[in-house]
Design a protein around this motif. Structure first.
Motif, PDB file in Angstrom:
ATOM      1  N   ARG A 408       0.859  -1.180   0.000  1.00 55.63           N
ATOM      2  CA  ARG A 408       0.000   0.000   0.000  1.00 55.63           C
ATOM      3  C   ARG A 408       0.893   1.227   0.000  1.00 55.63           C
ATOM      4  N   THR A 409       0.679   2.088  -0.964  1.00 55.76           N
ATOM      5  CA  THR A 409       1.527   3.258  -1.124  1.00 55.76           C
ATOM      6  C   THR A 409       1.286   4.276  -0.016  1.00 55.76           C
ATOM      7  N   VAL A 410       2.185   5.225   0.054  1.00 57.80           N
ATOM      8  CA  VAL A 410       2.061   6.300   1.041  1.00 57.80           C
ATOM      9  C   VAL A 410       0.730   7.027   0.876  1.00 57.80           C
ATOM     10  N   ALA A 411       0.348   7.293  -0.372  1.00 59.77           N
ATOM     11  CA  ALA A 411      -0.906   8.011  -0.625  1.00 59.77           C
ATOM     12  C   ALA A 411      -2.107   7.171  -0.220  1.00 59.77           C
ATOM     13  N   GLU A 412      -2.070   5.871  -0.485  1.00 60.54           N
ATOM     14  CA  GLU A 412      -3.197   5.016  -0.115  1.00 60.54           C
ATOM     15  C   GLU A 412      -3.365   4.948   1.401  1.00 60.54           C
ATOM     16  N   GLN A 413      -2.267   4.866   2.120  1.00 63.47           N
ATOM     17  CA  GLN A 413      -2.353   4.819   3.575  1.00 63.47           C
ATOM     18  C   GLN A 413      -2.871   6.129   4.159  1.00 63.47           C
ATOM     19  N   ALA A 455       9.466   6.421  -0.871  1.00 69.60           N
ATOM     20  CA  ALA A 455       9.401   5.090  -0.258  1.00 69.60           C
ATOM     21  C   ALA A 455       8.741   4.082  -1.186  1.00 69.60           C
ATOM     22  N   ASP A 456       7.746   4.504  -1.956  1.00 69.28           N
ATOM     23  CA  ASP A 456       7.043   3.613  -2.877  1.00 69.28           C
ATOM     24  C   ASP A 456       7.954   3.152  -4.003  1.00 69.28           C
ATOM     25  N   VAL A 457       8.688   4.092  -4.590  1.00 62.25           N
ATOM     26  CA  VAL A 457       9.524   3.727  -5.734  1.00 62.25           C
ATOM     27  C   VAL A 457      10.719   2.890  -5.282  1.00 62.25           C
ATOM     28  N   GLU A 458      11.216   3.139  -4.079  1.00 57.69           N
ATOM     29  CA  GLU A 458      12.302   2.309  -3.565  1.00 57.69           C
ATOM     30  C   GLU A 458      11.813   0.883  -3.310  1.00 57.69           C
ATOM     31  N   ALA A 459      10.570   0.736  -2.826  1.00 61.90           N
ATOM     32  CA  ALA A 459      10.012  -0.603  -2.603  1.00 61.90           C
ATOM     33  C   ALA A 459       9.858  -1.354  -3.913  1.00 61.90           C
ATOM     34  N   PHE A 460       9.375  -0.670  -4.968  1.00 62.47           N
ATOM     35  CA  PHE A 460       9.250  -1.313  -6.272  1.00 62.47           C
ATOM     36  C   PHE A 460      10.629  -1.721  -6.799  1.00 62.47           C
ATOM     37  N   ALA A 461      11.597  -0.813  -6.686  1.00 61.52           N
ATOM     38  CA  ALA A 461      12.940  -1.101  -7.184  1.00 61.52           C
ATOM     39  C   ALA A 461      13.529  -2.322  -6.489  1.00 61.52           C
ATOM     40  N   LYS A 462      13.323  -2.422  -5.188  1.00 55.26           N
ATOM     41  CA  LYS A 462      13.833  -3.572  -4.443  1.00 55.26           C
ATOM     42  C   LYS A 462      13.156  -4.854  -4.916  1.00 55.26           C
ATOM     43  N   TRP A 463      11.871  -4.765  -5.230  1.00 57.16           N
ATOM     44  CA  TRP A 463      11.105  -5.942  -5.684  1.00 57.16           C
ATOM     45  C   TRP A 463      11.669  -6.505  -6.984  1.00 57.16           C
ATOM     46  N   VAL A 547       7.333  12.646 -17.689  1.00 54.63           N
ATOM     47  CA  VAL A 547       7.228  12.865 -16.248  1.00 54.63           C
ATOM     48  C   VAL A 547       8.625  13.031 -15.670  1.00 54.63           C
ATOM     49  N   TYR A 548       8.712  13.806 -14.578  1.00 52.52           N
ATOM     50  CA  TYR A 548       9.943  13.829 -13.803  1.00 52.52           C
ATOM     51  C   TYR A 548      10.259  12.420 -13.330  1.00 52.52           C
ATOM     52  N   GLU A 549      11.518  12.158 -12.978  1.00 51.80           N
ATOM     53  CA  GLU A 549      11.911  10.837 -12.511  1.00 51.80           C
ATOM     54  C   GLU A 549      12.669  10.942 -11.188  1.00 51.80           C
ATOM     55  N   TRP A 550      12.254  10.106 -10.243  1.00 48.97           N
ATOM     56  CA  TRP A 550      12.928  10.034  -8.949  1.00 48.97           C
ATOM     57  C   TRP A 550      14.369   9.567  -9.121  1.00 48.97           C
ATOM     58  N   LEU A 551      15.289  10.165  -8.345  1.00 50.00           N
ATOM     59  CA  LEU A 551      16.676   9.724  -8.294  1.00 50.00           C
ATOM     60  C   LEU A 551      17.005   9.254  -6.879  1.00 50.00           C
ATOM     61  N   ALA A 552      18.154   8.594  -6.750  1.00 47.78           N
ATOM     62  CA  ALA A 552      18.509   7.978  -5.473  1.00 47.78           C
ATOM     63  C   ALA A 552      18.737   8.986  -4.366  1.00 47.78           C
ATOM     64  N   ASP A 553      19.073  10.224  -4.703  1.00 51.80           N
ATOM     65  CA  ASP A 553      19.319  11.228  -3.670  1.00 51.80           C
ATOM     66  C   ASP A 553      18.048  11.953  -3.255  1.00 51.80           C
ATOM     67  N   GLY A 554      16.881  11.445  -3.685  1.00 54.64           N
ATOM     68  CA  GLY A 554      15.618  12.064  -3.295  1.00 54.64           C
ATOM     69  C   GLY A 554      15.207  13.214  -4.175  1.00 54.64           C
ATOM     70  N   LEU A 555      15.999  13.532  -5.195  1.00 51.66           N
ATOM     71  CA  LEU A 555      15.641  14.586  -6.131  1.00 51.66           C
ATOM     72  C   LEU A 555      14.878  13.981  -7.303  1.00 51.66           C
ATOM     73  N   CYS A 556      14.311  14.829  -8.138  1.00 48.96           N
ATOM     74  CA  CYS A 556      13.696  14.347  -9.374  1.00 48.96           C
ATOM     75  C   CYS A 556      14.244  15.172 -10.529  1.00 48.96           C
ATOM     76  N   TRP A 557      14.242  14.570 -11.713  1.00 48.49           N
ATOM     77  CA  TRP A 557      15.013  15.144 -12.827  1.00 48.49           C
ATOM     78  C   TRP A 557      14.327  14.858 -14.149  1.00 48.49           C
ATOM     79  N   LYS A 577      12.413  18.772  -5.922  1.00 51.56           N
ATOM     80  CA  LYS A 577      12.178  17.831  -4.830  1.00 51.56           C
ATOM     81  C   LYS A 577      10.744  17.985  -4.387  1.00 51.56           C
ATOM     82  N   ARG A 578      10.003  16.886  -4.370  1.00 53.23           N
ATOM     83  CA  ARG A 578       8.595  16.943  -4.040  1.00 53.23           C
ATOM     84  C   ARG A 578       8.238  15.734  -3.192  1.00 53.23           C
ATOM     85  N   PRO A 579       7.185  15.815  -2.399  1.00 57.68           N
ATOM     86  CA  PRO A 579       6.749  14.634  -1.667  1.00 57.68           C
ATOM     87  C   PRO A 579       6.232  13.562  -2.618  1.00 57.68           C
ATOM     88  N   MET A 580       5.466  13.954  -3.604  1.00 55.96           N
ATOM     89  CA  MET A 580       4.987  13.131  -4.718  1.00 55.96           C
ATOM     90  C   MET A 580       4.274  14.089  -5.640  1.00 55.96           C
TER      91      MET A 580
END
Length: 873
Positions: A408-413, A455-463, A547-557, A577-580
């Protein structure tokens, strides 16, 4: 009642005049008690289109329409005022400015209002736009003429009475003329009002033309039928033409409608030069493609043919509003995956050629969850070999992840998504990864997934056995092996066709209000399917735009479909940098299988090399953020990290300050709010790269300096000198002397804040947005040894807690309103020196990343220390 169509036009002076357009159409309202209209949006877009066709660049045109697919294109009260103010700020003497409003207008308690899309029927005086504010928003505009064209009173604004006559009143007619226009330094030549009907009459709609009758002839007049001998359309000629044609239309249809021009100044003005190519509006209702082509050919008097691979019986439904033929065909073919080319005077509509092989979705390896297709990226530009997703992760791939794991994503919770906007962030209930920008708009499976938090994109990446790319990796991959390029596609501006999905001509046609790229048309107003545009030289799609893309340092590009500004689309340009967000997605990176390199963000073989003289009291590595570079300053043994060049959001917004103080006591709010507003306005600032100390200067380091220079130590704090603690009780002169001895300097407050935030631009604290008691070095009656708490994302310790930290700047309460956008430093020695951070004695309101304050010029204290920076070569 229909609303307002205004033209603010500057008389010709010595400079080359610009034309600015604000076109507003409100058909549907958030409050269902207000009657919906039929053609207000068509009127707004058509007026904007016909003026653009006369040569006005898209960047000068602002369209706000209630049916806009973009939230930034909605005609809310604040958006309308903002558009007027932007026009006022940009226009100079002699410029032409066009303001169009179509919608309901009402009169209540002797005051007149325009009903914006967010108006509440029982709160008109508080939520609608008073006409006096129209004049106030334009006050001081450098205009040579102001012309209001009012297509009003088509029906009653109360729902359930949409067919009731609502005739134009004298009060409303007078109110639609702004009284506070006072061009700064210039003289108003013409202030005129052209009404769609006379007082006591009704302004009718023409369902066959799908416009108001007044607007039909207004558009035809501006398109050329009202042009004078000099080839231009003048106010007087346009008014005469529209009055004559509307009266004749009324005679043919048994209606009484007489447009009326009110022009007290009596002057005339050239409004525009009609386009050489005719512009028309056509509507299709389940027409075949063959019928559409025939109709376009008839309307434009041009030759249009269907070429190879086109299904002539394909059905078309929709409207094409006042566009030249070439633009209209582009809109048509984009909806049917066709292409249009021109041979002489013949337009040929045909099937698109096969997409390049590298742009076609390939069968993903069966052993990769979600079917993510990786592309091998060779080593180069300081980056080791790695793999990167060929496209952004799609909604369908993310759905597979959710179904397989129950995630469940951050937004869903939370029940909402936190969506970014310029200088602010707001909550949208019900919005999550299944949607685009609105909770009632499900996203297609092949579109990039958005509204996902880090947190959501990191969980997907780990999967999928991967990670997020670092900024260095992303830039190298986006360049396609050509780091000298300015953009993903090269150095050309505007971009060549099929370069990516950006704010462009199609975005403008859909009502987008942000700056767009003139002369570029990608066929999408919003997101596009992944892999749609030309891949780069590494075979990667959508590295620019979409779309912008999340990077590992928490920025988007990388920019998004909302970006039409060059800096946001450069390979090394603006960061964010955005929450989402509804235009923020991601793609996955991974190390080359079998290389043993980093997986899931854990540094392994590609971790930075540990400097030989790294101090024992600092953990190695201090943080697992990929791509960071560390070193040790030779003179004093200070460990440092390289803060890369780029932009960040500095300071706080008033909304963030109010949210922070919401749980505070009234006394605390009264005490803190005015002080905290010195952190506003929030500014996007670009800094050159620099090396930042990982911790404040310690007693041990300062003692070496004192011994080497004979400067001596100040009086000790109550707990005595402890070598591993931060140095305190020093003056600014002491700190500057130490910095000079070590070959460094004090940081500017912008450098301090960027290093302290480490990418957390929208948050109060280094760990997030919620206070965590004891998280900083805040326990006990004294300082703690440095580096005992957790490091931030850049590896810096003690950015909050332990001690205040001196900066190079001097404290100016209004500095944020006037500081430059590049490498700001406030050097006004007449002011108090400035310090940032906060000591161990502070709490949740004062111990924040944005907190700033001054201190006495020669002040010393047992809660104040400093750290240094070095410029990067």
């Amino acid at each position: 009642m229909r609303g307002l169509l205004g033209l603010l036009l500057a008389a010709c002076v010595s400079h080359a005049a610009e034309t600015y357009v604000v076109a507003v159409g409100v058909e549907k309202y958030d409050d269902e008690r207000i009657s919906a209209l039929k053609y207000a949006c068509a009127d707004a877009r058509s007026v904007a289109a016909v003026i653009r066709a006369s040569g006005v660049p898209p960047k000068n045109v602002f369209v706000l329409a209630s049916d806009s697919p973009l939230p930034t294109g909605k005609p809310t009260r604040i958006a309308l005022i903002g558009a007027l103010e932007r026009v006022r700020e940009r226009a100079v003497t002699g410029d032409k400015v066009v303001f169009f409003f179509a919608g309901h207008g009402v009169e209540e308690a002797g005051e007149q209002y325009l009903l914006t899309s967010d108006t509440r029927r029982n709160l008109v005086q508080d939520t609608a736009l008073p006409l006096r504010l129209v004049g106030k928003a334009l006050e001081g505009v450098q205009a040579g003429a102001v012309l209001f064209l009012i297509d009003a009173c088509r029906n009653d604004p109360n729902a359930g009475r949409a067919d009731a006559d609502a005739t134009l009143s004298e009060g409303l007619a007078r109110g639609l003329r702004p009284l506070s226009l006072s061009p700064g330094g210039g003289r108003t030549v013409v202030v005129a009002t052209l009404l769609a009907c006379d007082v006591g009459q009704r302004a009718y709609e023409d369902p066959e033309q799908r416009h108001g009758a007044f607007s039909v002839y207004l558009l035809r007049g501006m398109s050329g039928e009202a042009k004078g001998p000099d080839g231009q359309v003048h106010l007087s000629g346009l008014a005469d033409y529209v009055k004559r044609e509307v009266v004749l239309w009324g005679q043919r249809t048994n209606h009484v409608q007489t447009p009326r021009l009110v022009n007290p100044e009596g002057g005339d003005v050239a409004l525009l030069t009609p386009p050489a190519e005719p512009v028309v509006s056509v509507a299709f209702q389940n027409h075949t493609l063959a019928q559409v082509v025939d109709l376009l050919a008839e309307q434009y008097g041009a030759q249009v043919v269907l070429g190879k691979g086109v299904d002539a019986e394909a059905k078309v439904t929709g409207r094409l509003e006042n566009q030249p033929l070439a633009a209209t065909l582009q809109v048509l073919v984009a909806a049917h995956d066709l292409a249009v080319r021109r041979e002489g005077k013949v337009y040929i509509v045909e099937a698109k050629g096969a997409a390049p092989e590298s742009a076609r979705p390939a069968a993903a390896p069966a052993d990769i969850p979600g079917g993510v297709e990786f592309v091998r990226i060779p080593a180069g530009d300081g980056v080791a070999e790695f793999e990167l997703g060929r496209t952004e992760v799609t909604v369908g791939q993310f759905r597979e992840f959710v179904d397989a794991t129950g995630y469940r994503t951050v937004a869903e919770q939370a029940g909402y998504a936190t969506v970014a906007s310029p200088g602010d962030a707001h909550r949208v209930p019900g919005l999550n990864w299944r949607h685009g920008w609105a909770a009632n708009r499900p996203s297609p499976e092949n579109y990039p997934v958005v509204n996902v938090a880090l947190a959501d994109v990191e969980a997907f990446a780990k999967w999928v056995g991967g990670r997020l790319p670092t900024h260095a990796e992303w830039s190298w991959a986006a360049s396609g092996g050509h780091p000298e390029r300015e953009y993903v596609w090269g150095s050309q501006w505007p971009p060549p066709p099929r370069s990516g999905n950006f704010a462009d001509e199609d975005y403008r046609r859909a009502g987008g209000a942000l700056q767009s790229i003139e002369g570029y048309d990608d066929g999408f107003a919003e997101r596009a399917p992944v892999g749609w545009f030309n891949p780069n030289d590494f075979g990667l799609s959508d590295m620019a735009g979409n779309v912008y893309e999340w990077l590992a340092d928490g920025l988007c590009w990388g920019g998004s479909y909302l970006n039409g500004i060059q800096t946001f689309l450069t390979l090394r340009g603006a960061t964010d940098k955005r929450p989402m967000d509804y235009n923020l997605g991601f793609r996955v990176a991974r190390n080359v299988p079998g290389s043993g390199a980093r997986v899931g963000g854990t540094a392994q073989t590609d971790a930075p090399t540990k400097p030989a003289n790294w101090p024992d009291y600092v953990a190695w590595p201090p943080v697992n953020t990929p791509g960071l570079q560390f070193r040790v300053r030779e003179k004093d043994g200070m460990p440092q990290v390289l803060i890369p060049e780029g932009e960040f959001l500095m300071g706080s917004t008033p909304q963030q300050i109010d949210a922070l103080l919401q749980p505070a006591t009234p006394e605390q709010r009264g005490l803190y709010r005015e002080q905290f507003l010195r952190e506003a306005p929030q500014r996007r600032v670009r800094l050159s790269a620099f090396w930042a100390d990982l911790h404040p200067v310690t007693v041990r380091q300062y003692s070496r300096f004192a011994e080497a220079t004979g400067r001596g130590l100040p009086a000790p704090p109550p707990w005595g000198w402890q070598e591993s603690h931060a140095m305190v009780n020093v003056s600014r002169a002491d700190a500057e002397a130490y910095a000079g001895w070590s070959g460094a300097e004090l940081p500017t407050e912008a450098q301090w804040e960027k290093a302290a935030r480490a990418g957390r631009e929208a948050e109060c604290y280094p760990w997030g947005d919620q206070w965590e008691a004891g998280a900083p070095s805040s326990r006990g009656p004294e300082t703690l040894p440095v580096c005992k708490g957790a490091a931030n994302g850049y590896g810096l310790f003690d950015v909050l807690g332990n001690v205040w930290e001196m900066c190079r700047d001097y404290f100016q309460p209004d500095w944020y309103a006037k500081m430059p956008d590049r490498d700001p430093v406030g050097l006004l020695p007449s002011q108090m020196p400035l310090m940032r951070g906060g000591p161990w004695t502070r709490g949740k309101y004062l111990l924040r990343l944005a907190m700033r304050t001054g201190y006495a010029q020669d002040g010393r204290g047992d809660r104040t220390g400093f750290r240094c920076v070095n410029p990067a070569p």
